[in-house]
Design a protein around this motif. Sequence first.
Motif, short mmCIF file in Angstrom:
data_model
loop_
_atom_site.label_atom_id
_atom_site.label_comp_id
_atom_site.label_asym_id
_atom_site.label_seq_id
_atom_site.Cartn_x
_atom_site.Cartn_y
_atom_site.Cartn_z
N ASP A 8 1.65 9.12 -7.05
CA ASP A 8 2.01 10.53 -7.21
C ASP A 8 3.34 10.80 -6.51
OD1 ASP A 8 2.13 13.21 -7.63
OD2 ASP A 8 0.17 13.69 -6.77
N ARG A 9 4.40 10.53 -7.20
CA ARG A 9 5.73 10.69 -6.62
C ARG A 9 6.02 12.15 -6.30
NH1 ARG A 9 9.95 6.84 -7.19
NH2 ARG A 9 9.08 4.82 -7.66
N GLU A 10 5.46 13.03 -7.13
CA GLU A 10 5.73 14.45 -6.90
C GLU A 10 5.16 14.93 -5.59
OE1 GLU A 10 5.36 15.96 -11.30
OE2 GLU A 10 5.56 17.58 -9.85
N SER A 11 3.90 14.51 -5.32
CA SER A 11 3.29 14.90 -4.05
C SER A 11 4.12 14.38 -2.90
CB SER A 11 1.89 14.33 -3.94
OG SER A 11 1.01 15.13 -4.63
N ALA A 12 4.63 13.16 -3.07
CA ALA A 12 5.41 12.55 -2.00
C ALA A 12 6.66 13.36 -1.70
CB ALA A 12 5.79 11.12 -2.39
N THR A 13 7.31 13.88 -2.74
CA THR A 13 8.54 14.63 -2.50
C THR A 13 8.27 16.10 -2.18
OG1 THR A 13 8.75 14.84 -4.88
CG2 THR A 13 10.14 13.20 -3.83
N ASN A 14 7.21 16.65 -2.77
CA ASN A 14 6.94 18.08 -2.54
C ASN A 14 6.20 18.33 -1.23
OD1 ASN A 14 8.08 18.36 -5.00
ND2 ASN A 14 6.34 19.26 -6.02
N SER A 73 2.63 15.54 4.71
CA SER A 73 1.33 14.91 4.52
C SER A 73 1.50 13.49 3.98
CB SER A 73 0.43 15.75 3.61
OG SER A 73 1.01 15.84 2.35
N PHE A 74 2.53 13.28 3.18
CA PHE A 74 2.80 11.93 2.67
C PHE A 74 3.19 11.00 3.83
CE2 PHE A 74 5.94 8.87 0.84
CZ PHE A 74 5.05 8.15 0.06
N HIS A 85 0.81 -1.22 0.00
CA HIS A 85 0.00 0.00 0.00
C HIS A 85 0.85 1.27 0.00
CE1 HIS A 85 -3.40 -2.69 1.26
NE2 HIS A 85 -3.90 -2.00 0.28
N CYS A 86 1.95 1.24 0.73
CA CYS A 86 2.82 2.43 0.76
C CYS A 86 3.45 2.67 -0.61
CB CYS A 86 3.94 2.27 1.81
SG CYS A 86 3.34 2.34 3.48
N ALA A 87 3.93 1.59 -1.22
CA ALA A 87 4.56 1.74 -2.53
C ALA A 87 3.53 2.22 -3.55
CB ALA A 87 5.16 0.41 -2.98
N ARG A 88 2.30 1.73 -3.43
CA ARG A 88 1.25 2.14 -4.35
C ARG A 88 0.96 3.64 -4.19
NH1 ARG A 88 -4.23 -1.25 -4.39
NH2 ARG A 88 -4.85 0.22 -2.81
#
Lengths: 442, 523
Positions: free
Chosen positions: A35-41, A45-46, A27-30
């Motif tokens: 949205d990798r960008e949200s994860a890094t930006n 919240s991620f 689930h975490c990888a999914r």
Amino acid sequence: MLEKLSPDFILRLYNLLLSGNANIYFHCARLRNADRESATNSPISFGLKLLQINCKDRLPFSGRQKEVRFGEEPLFAKLHRPAVHEFMSTALTAKRAYTDVLGSLIIPRIEKTQFYQLIENQLSIDGFAVCRKQLDHAKHSIDLIYAGISKRLGRKITPQTELSLFERCCYANPYMLRAMEMLSYNHVPVTGIIQTSYSAAFMQTVLQNCGFDLQTVQTTGDTGKSVAQLLKDEAKETKVIALGSAFRHFLKPAARRGNDLYFYTPDRFVTQKIDFPELTQPFRFIYLHLIGTHLLNTQRGEHFVYELSFCCLAPFVFAQMITLKQMGKPLCYSGDIDDFLPLLAIEQFDMRLSDPPADVEIGSHFETCLKPYSGVFETLCDQNDPELCVAVQNGVLDYCRQFFSFAGDCIPSESQLRENAQRLLNAGARRMIGLLAKEATA
Amino acid sequence: MILYHISTMYQLLYVITHRLTVNKEKDCCLYIVEFIQPKEQLEILKKQLEDTGWFSFIKIIPEAVLKLSRGYALDEKSEAETIDTVINNISTAFEKWLDYDIKSCEKRYVASDQWSMGVYLLNHRIPYVYIEDASGMLSQQERYLQITKHFNKTNFIISNRLNGAGRSSIVQEKLCDLQNQQPDFHDAKATDFSIYAAMSQMPENLRQQVLSFYHAKTIAVNTKKPVCLFLTQYLQTMAKKDLDVQEQISTLLVDYIAANHDIIVKPHPKDNWLDYRRVFENACILPGNINAELLPFLFDRAPDMALTASSTSIGGLKPFVKESFSFGTSIETKWEYLHLYFALVCVLRCLLFDGEITYHGANRQQIEPFLDAYAVRLHISDESLLIDSGVCAAKEDTLQAFDYAVFLNTDAYTNGVTKEKFRDMVRVCCRVRPKTGSLIQPQYFSLFVFCRDPKKRERLQQLAVTRPLQYTKAQVQITGQSIDDRSAQQLFLKYDYQKRSYLHAIQNSGFRARETQQSAVAR
């Protein structure tokens, strides 16, 4: 404040949140891949979302929930694996890789019980399958197991039959063929740590026959040690990755050694999240692996029409074609020679075509045993939208190709193919026609 | 001080050659986006660059850390206010990180202005010279923006908001390789600078310095056979990000265009996912990390051909090889049409055609290099031929103007089809049959040929060509066929659009009726 933290520290934190169990990892990888960008930006919240997953997925039985309604919702959208180049992109600078081989690189064509039954039939020894299952132990060598069987059954039996059948029943996972090729191309040595009774030399041969080139192989049967112990005995290096499908037995011990994890979600793990109609064995076994090793790994699966065609329509067409082929008659076809059906019959099923009788109207394509279902098939195959048409045809073509490739000579009986195919068609037909009609009117 | 900013290995070579030729007398500094190379290799690269002494100082921009201060991930739905907040966040974070007054620089040469440096300059309206992303990319702005979008949507949104990618009015000049731009390209700010020209004009010792910086060694071509240099691409910049597709495109191109050549593969610096040793058995695989633009200075004998699907690097090799073939970005989605184009070549050869071709709907960018590769001679006789992408539809008036017409049949259905029109055509069937281990699907295509000359028409009906595709592991069979009454009727039913629409109207209304009935029952 966050920018003062090093990316390495954040990555370590992320890995900690990731490696609780298979479900958490999945689930975490999914979430990250969506949205990798949200994860890094927006790392905070991620991170909170990851924590939420960690809390939820530590509950008992959380991994067995059905998440997708088969034939109604796109399986690919929820359960697909990342494209192999994305999956492996950060692994190619590793100094060494470990893999668990079975369930990831090599997938058995038939389930274990059926496999033992097959050996029993070949050896013509009653009670072999039960005995073999009882004595099966990954830390025991195959010779030791067969010595036990010989003793119990009161006759000398050698493992030769099992070994040669095992070789025939191994399917090389195309996704992992690519992954291993990438590692080899980038000079990353790979070691196989396999939980099996078979010897390392035998497994190395099997791997080579399947197209894998591993530097070394170790098996639990040879050494009498568990996978965790074997991993522990390996020299400690930096930048090591562990790539496999056995989360608890293989990846968790590797994580404890500080290895980076690459979890190839096993087919059984993914498909148990799908609410399939009732299917019978051995068809079910093959079918679920086709969904796992092809549909959820291919980029084509992004098209829902392709997916429906592959999952629901294709098994039906496949069963009908097998019936026709077994009747030994040529396919009586009244359409154009460039149509999809002749291509399928000639190229995939090695069948002959014949002109229909003179009184059959030209263009009535389904003056064959496909006729009772021609409504669904025709709606799907004869779309005015070429893209949809291609998606449907590719779904059928891929299913047939993959089925032959996966099942090898273990194709289930014709009646079983038909029975299961009908259930799958029923599960998806309404959605298929609905979707296509909607797109056609749009 | 002259400032350079780069994010790719192509741009690095570009600024090195620019610095050594145009700005050779000046002090220069270099800012590099950290994603140019993996972390370990980046340190080595920086050290090597420092050792050359070409730049007064070299700074690595920590984009991964700067990203953390953005606050939001942007997409097409983001409001202007949010975008502006992110832009300000980036600018502030970059300014904090920066320990040098870049406003005082005499000139700023910036490539990839979607990264923090570009955002900062655009936000503060500090003028700069824009460097195109890759050879010829200035004229392919849509392609470039799509690539940016794929890699980083936030950067793409910001770039559009600030008129990045060289579109802003503060851009003083746009440095580009003018020779490799698309036909009809014009930009008043475009200034020509090509690596090939700069390297050719450089003093020998300087050129050797550049080559030794890349550890580039002479490439010996020890074969009497013609040699094809195949340039690969970075999968992430292709339309379909699927390794199977990339492999299919690569093998089909080599099989169709360079079957009689020895193959030398030059992988893209980031294309480390496909094992070309397996894909092209016996081919020579060059190291990926050397820029393709340096190859003209490394080969001991020029390759006969350069081939690529759509790599921009082929532009830099054009002056060096005898012939070069590139098929444009459309091949990334329509690679299977290569079979059809081979059938087209077979038809033209069979007709002994050497006149003028008119295209209608057909993909000229793909067909022309294909015909060139098969040495189909054109513009010699007065004969005329139409290549149409459609089915032989209502073209009666148009057909009068041509001696021949080839209908590629790539459009699905069409209006105005009649049975009689099919009777006037010769059908050329193309059967693609994969062998074990092939990635391609079995496929059946047909194209239809209109031909006035009865003798040539008869010859076309006898056409039979079989072509093995070595690397694709497949076989293609091309056969000519006359169209009898029955076939004409079948084709008519297959392609008649009106009949199809009618059938679908019935099916859809039937479905809607069932849906209504079901929902009524449910209520």
